[in-house]
Design a protein around this motif. Structure first.
Motif, PDB file in Angstrom:
ATOM      1  N   THR A  13       0.954  19.010  -8.315  1.00  0.00           N
ATOM      2  CA  THR A  13       0.299  18.036  -9.666  1.00  0.00           C
ATOM      3  C   THR A  13      -0.173  16.435  -8.959  1.00  0.00           C
ATOM      4  N   LEU A  14      -0.526  16.389  -8.081  1.00  0.00           N
ATOM      5  CA  LEU A  14      -2.047  15.639  -7.579  1.00  0.00           C
ATOM      6  C   LEU A  14      -3.281  16.701  -6.579  1.00  0.00           C
ATOM      7  N   ARG A  15      -4.583  15.148  -7.298  1.00  0.00           N
ATOM      8  CA  ARG A  15      -5.303  15.796  -6.115  1.00  0.00           C
ATOM      9  C   ARG A  15      -6.054  15.403  -5.165  1.00  0.00           C
ATOM     10  N   PHE A  16      -6.631  15.205  -4.189  1.00  0.00           N
ATOM     11  CA  PHE A  16      -6.898  14.760  -3.284  1.00  0.00           C
ATOM     12  C   PHE A  16      -8.178  15.275  -2.910  1.00  0.00           C
ATOM     13  N   GLY A  17      -9.113  14.102  -2.247  1.00  0.00           N
ATOM     14  CA  GLY A  17     -10.237  14.505  -1.807  1.00  0.00           C
ATOM     15  C   GLY A  17     -10.933  12.547  -0.817  1.00  0.00           C
ATOM     16  N   VAL A  18     -11.393  13.321   0.217  1.00  0.00           N
ATOM     17  CA  VAL A  18     -11.938  12.650   1.195  1.00  0.00           C
ATOM     18  C   VAL A  18     -13.364  12.393   0.990  1.00  0.00           C
ATOM     19  N   ASP A  19     -13.586  10.783   1.388  1.00  0.00           N
ATOM     20  CA  ASP A  19     -14.210   9.628   1.370  1.00  0.00           C
ATOM     21  C   ASP A  19     -15.673  10.288   2.316  1.00  0.00           C
ATOM     22  N   PRO A  20     -16.304  11.073   2.663  1.00  0.00           N
ATOM     23  CA  PRO A  20     -17.354  11.359   3.820  1.00  0.00           C
ATOM     24  C   PRO A  20     -17.702  10.323   4.593  1.00  0.00           C
ATOM     25  N   ASN A  21     -17.862   9.561   3.842  1.00  0.00           N
ATOM     26  CA  ASN A  21     -18.302   7.936   4.378  1.00  0.00           C
ATOM     27  C   ASN A  21     -17.871   7.565   5.960  1.00  0.00           C
ATOM     28  N   THR A  22     -16.097   7.169   5.489  1.00  0.00           N
ATOM     29  CA  THR A  22     -14.785   7.521   6.081  1.00  0.00           C
ATOM     30  C   THR A  22     -14.814   7.957   7.642  1.00  0.00           C
ATOM     31  N   ILE A  23     -15.184   9.477   7.333  1.00  0.00           N
ATOM     32  CA  ILE A  23     -15.140   9.939   8.608  1.00  0.00           C
ATOM     33  C   ILE A  23     -15.655   9.798   9.904  1.00  0.00           C
ATOM     34  N   VAL A  24     -14.802   9.327  11.005  1.00  0.00           N
ATOM     35  CA  VAL A  24     -15.663   9.389  12.253  1.00  0.00           C
ATOM     36  C   VAL A  24     -14.755  10.039  13.445  1.00  0.00           C
ATOM     37  N   ILE A  25     -15.878  10.612  14.672  1.00  0.00           N
ATOM     38  CA  ILE A  25     -15.159  11.257  15.231  1.00  0.00           C
ATOM     39  C   ILE A  25     -15.076  10.765  16.353  1.00  0.00           C
ATOM     40  N   THR A  26     -13.956  10.742  17.412  1.00  0.00           N
ATOM     41  CA  THR A  26     -13.595   9.342  18.572  1.00  0.00           C
ATOM     42  C   THR A  26     -14.173  10.208  19.397  1.00  0.00           C
ATOM     43  N   ASP A  27     -14.623   9.844  20.904  1.00  0.00           N
ATOM     44  CA  ASP A  27     -14.577  10.000  21.759  1.00  0.00           C
ATOM     45  C   ASP A  27     -14.049  10.893  22.623  1.00  0.00           C
ATOM     46  N   ASP A  28     -11.897  10.441  22.650  1.00  0.00           N
ATOM     47  CA  ASP A  28     -10.656  11.311  22.463  1.00  0.00           C
ATOM     48  C   ASP A  28     -10.500  12.217  21.987  1.00  0.00           C
ATOM     49  N   GLY A  29     -11.287  13.016  21.225  1.00  0.00           N
ATOM     50  CA  GLY A  29     -10.970  13.854  20.090  1.00  0.00           C
ATOM     51  C   GLY A  29     -10.402  14.122  19.043  1.00  0.00           C
ATOM     52  N   LEU A  30     -10.008  12.235  18.373  1.00  0.00           N
ATOM     53  CA  LEU A  30      -9.980  12.308  17.234  1.00  0.00           C
ATOM     54  C   LEU A  30     -10.758  12.327  15.916  1.00  0.00           C
ATOM     55  N   VAL A  31     -10.391  13.030  14.531  1.00  0.00           N
ATOM     56  CA  VAL A  31     -10.968  12.203  13.697  1.00  0.00           C
ATOM     57  C   VAL A  31     -10.421  11.067  12.565  1.00  0.00           C
ATOM     58  N   ARG A  32     -10.619  10.347  12.027  1.00  0.00           N
ATOM     59  CA  ARG A  32     -10.368   9.318  10.989  1.00  0.00           C
ATOM     60  C   ARG A  32     -11.082   9.913   9.981  1.00  0.00           C
ATOM     61  N   TYR A  33     -10.450   8.781   9.091  1.00  0.00           N
ATOM     62  CA  TYR A  33     -10.366   9.169   7.601  1.00  0.00           C
ATOM     63  C   TYR A  33     -10.420   9.007   7.027  1.00  0.00           C
ATOM     64  N   VAL A  34     -10.644   8.487   5.692  1.00  0.00           N
ATOM     65  CA  VAL A  34      -9.733   8.466   4.162  1.00  0.00           C
ATOM     66  C   VAL A  34      -9.675   9.158   3.611  1.00  0.00           C
ATOM     67  N   VAL A  35      -8.318   9.293   3.001  1.00  0.00           N
ATOM     68  CA  VAL A  35      -7.699  10.495   2.672  1.00  0.00           C
ATOM     69  C   VAL A  35      -7.710   9.712   0.918  1.00  0.00           C
ATOM     70  N   VAL A  36      -7.757  10.322  -0.104  1.00  0.00           N
ATOM     71  CA  VAL A  36      -6.886   9.169  -2.273  1.00  0.00           C
ATOM     72  C   VAL A  36      -5.927  11.130  -3.073  1.00  0.00           C
ATOM     73  N   ALA A  37      -5.284  10.046  -3.103  1.00  0.00           N
ATOM     74  CA  ALA A  37      -4.759  11.217  -3.878  1.00  0.00           C
ATOM     75  C   ALA A  37      -4.190  10.563  -4.925  1.00  0.00           C
ATOM     76  N   SER A  38      -4.980  11.421  -6.438  1.00  0.00           N
ATOM     77  CA  SER A  38      -4.560  10.888  -7.462  1.00  0.00           C
ATOM     78  C   SER A  38      -3.954  11.862  -8.434  1.00  0.00           C
ATOM     79  N   ASN A  39      -3.122  11.224  -9.201  1.00  0.00           N
ATOM     80  CA  ASN A  39      -2.284  11.959 -10.418  1.00  0.00           C
ATOM     81  C   ASN A  39      -3.286  13.196 -11.288  1.00  0.00           C
ATOM     82  N   LYS A  40      -3.523  14.031 -11.982  1.00  0.00           N
ATOM     83  CA  LYS A  40      -4.016  14.686 -12.053  1.00  0.00           C
ATOM     84  C   LYS A  40      -4.667  14.307 -13.709  1.00  0.00           C
ATOM     85  N   ALA A  41      -3.134  14.046 -14.463  1.00  0.00           N
ATOM     86  CA  ALA A  41      -3.323  13.172 -15.387  1.00  0.00           C
ATOM     87  C   ALA A  41      -3.911  11.944 -15.672  1.00  0.00           C
ATOM     88  N   GLY A  42      -4.460  11.072 -14.233  1.00  0.00           N
ATOM     89  CA  GLY A  42      -4.390  10.032 -14.750  1.00  0.00           C
ATOM     90  C   GLY A  42      -3.647   8.775 -14.383  1.00  0.00           C
TER      91      GLY A  42
END
Length: 166
Positions: A57-86
């Motif tokens: 019932t939810l759709r998900f998307g990631v803002d590519p401008n927030t994706i960061v790869i760190t030296d310690d092997g992590l990937v950090r990002y912002v993901v957004v969840a929204s209701n398909k019905a609005g």
């Protein structure tokens, strides 16, 4: 070459030489998480959708401008969840450890600014009720127990997800 890029070029070389070496770099007993910066600004107009089952019932998307790869092997990002019905939209500032199949949620937002998660813990993606983090990791962020080589490659994979044999 930026410091983070050098670490992942090194990891990719090791991965091509010996498979398991990459995971050991990012999960050994000496591994320590880098400092977490404040949640980055995101823009819902830039979201790259994450493929999810149609019954969700939810759709998900990631803002590519927030994706960061760190030296310690992590990937950090912002993901957004929204209701398909609005209506309701929520954002999550998270990190994924490809080497261990874990995720951590650092902050949440429901539109009124970020709320920092107190004492965030690493959680196994396989044991979580929500599948969006696992989908995000498998569709674009991770490969063979390590982050992909670049944010550009991650975004290309998210825009055109294909199943890979690993």
């Amino acid at each position: 070459m930026r410091r983070a890029s050098r670490a992942f070029v090194f990891a990719c070389v090791l991965g091509s030489l010996g498979g398991g070496a990459v995971g050991q770099i990012f999960q050994g007993p000496d591994w320590k998480e880098s400092d977490t910066p404040p949640p980055p600004a995101f823009d819902e107009r830039r979201l790259v959708p994450i493929e999810m089952p149609s019954y969700m019932t939810l759709r998900f998307g990631v803002d590519p401008n927030t994706i960061v790869i760190t030296d310690d092997g992590l990937v950090r990002y912002v993901v957004v969840a929204s209701n398909k019905a609005g209506g309701a939209t929520n954002a999550f500032y998270e990190g994924v450890r490809c080497a261990t199949g874990e995720m951590k949620s650092y902050a949440r937002s429901s539109g009124a600014g970020w709320e920092i998660v107190p004492n965030p813990d690493w959680k196994r993606m396989a044991l979580m009720n929500s599948g969006y983090t696992h989908a995000l990791a498998s569709q674009g962020l991770c490969r063979s127990g390590a982050p992909r080589a670049s944010v550009g490659e991650m975004v290309r994979r998210l825009k055109n997800p294909v199943q890979e044999l690993e």
